[in-house]
Design an enzyme around this catalytic site. Sequence first.
Site, mmCIF file in Angstrom:
data_model
loop_
_atom_site.group_PDB
_atom_site.id
_atom_site.type_symbol
_atom_site.label_atom_id
_atom_site.label_comp_id
_atom_site.label_asym_id
_atom_site.label_seq_id
_atom_site.Cartn_x
_atom_site.Cartn_y
_atom_site.Cartn_z
ATOM 1 N N GLU A 198 56.300 -49.451 -14.800
ATOM 2 C CA GLU A 198 57.586 -49.070 -14.191
ATOM 3 C C GLU A 198 58.431 -48.289 -15.189
ATOM 4 O O GLU A 198 58.222 -48.361 -16.389
ATOM 5 C CB GLU A 198 58.354 -50.303 -13.705
ATOM 6 N N GLY A 340 57.377 -52.012 -21.810
ATOM 7 C CA GLY A 340 57.357 -51.628 -20.395
ATOM 8 C C GLY A 340 56.427 -50.454 -20.165
ATOM 9 O O GLY A 340 55.491 -50.217 -20.929
ATOM 10 N N GLU A 341 56.672 -49.725 -19.099
ATOM 11 C CA GLU A 341 55.892 -48.551 -18.687
ATOM 12 C C GLU A 341 54.485 -48.911 -18.213
ATOM 13 O O GLU A 341 53.771 -48.074 -17.686
ATOM 14 C CB GLU A 341 55.751 -47.522 -19.819
ATOM 15 N N GLY A 342 54.043 -50.143 -18.427
ATOM 16 C CA GLY A 342 52.670 -50.522 -18.150
ATOM 17 C C GLY A 342 51.835 -50.646 -19.409
ATOM 18 O O GLY A 342 50.616 -50.849 -19.342
#
Length: 377
Positions: A198, A340-342
């Site tokens: 995300e 984050g970001e995956g």
Amino acid sequence: MTLLEKTTKNIDGLDIKAMEQARKRWNSVAKPLKSLGLLEDAIIQIAGITGNSQIEISKKAVVIFCGDNGIVEEGVTQTGQEVTAVVTENFSKGESCVCIMAEQAGAWVFPVDIGVKRKLLGYGNFAEGNDRLVCSVDSKGASKIRYPIWNQKLMAGTRNFIKEPAMDREIAVKAIETGIRLVGLLKERGYQIIATGEMGIGNTTTSSAVSAAFLRVPPEMVTGRGAGLSTEGLKRKRKVIYQGLSLWKPNPEDGIDVIAKVGGLDLAGLTGIYLGGACYRVPVIVDGLISSVAALAAVSLCPMSKYYMIASHASAEIAGELVLNALGLKPIIYGNLCLGEGTGAVALLPVLDMAAAVYHKMSTFSQMQIKEYQPLD
């Protein structure tokens, strides 16, 4: 019947026969029983998800939902809302941490604009018969685009949830259904495992609000500093979450209500990914806090969906382990990750590849003509 209703209705349990076959295979491998711990469990779970003990996870997708959050107006972040768009465009060019990690892991990145405030460069669409997104003709600098952005924008960012609910209920449902549809498209194109990610400035505030609602705990138990708030900023963030929850009183028995009132579009899209993974029987890797809170929302809509989730890591965020415990998920990586970001989900992919390689290639006790280990009481 809506797509969401059809999806939750079609979610069934894991394939017990395939899991037993996978467990038997692990027990026959010439090594101490259960000595690969959670990696063995993950391979067995994947067998149950796919209904096949011949594990194949070589074709990997990383789905990153991107959206802005109106609550940023209240000073709950260190950076401005414009960063969401910049980072999303960087995803499309392969110039972000998760993209670099995904390339190493052999995974393809699918950024999704579900609610970024401004129009982005690098939009693309699924090409019929093609398993990649292709740049649309209006994309500037298309030659620089590695991972075109799937344009599924439902709003130009959510609303400020201490002034009005973050989004209408209908929009929340559409966002969830966007995630479900994407899993269906990826399954059609042969993807065998999905890592979640995300991007959205302010989404540790929305995820903290959503987790506080679901877990029925005060905001200070689930609200951390995010990307680097000062002590004063953290106090403000917690106060804002208190205000939103007090104003709208989201119903923890209704996941859509919680998302619509204090959630985010990225979180809603991820909720759909988990439900789609369970419906289409594709294993989905949970990333950090935002991803795990979306998993909570998915489980509130369909409790069976949790069996299709694999937890990558325990986020360093204050609510990281708390949310995973509520889901009954055990993280495989403890690395103090919180980017984050995956990135955490993608970090698990090579580890699963190694586990699958041992599962398939290691000689058995009988092949090595040595006595098998016996389970102890």
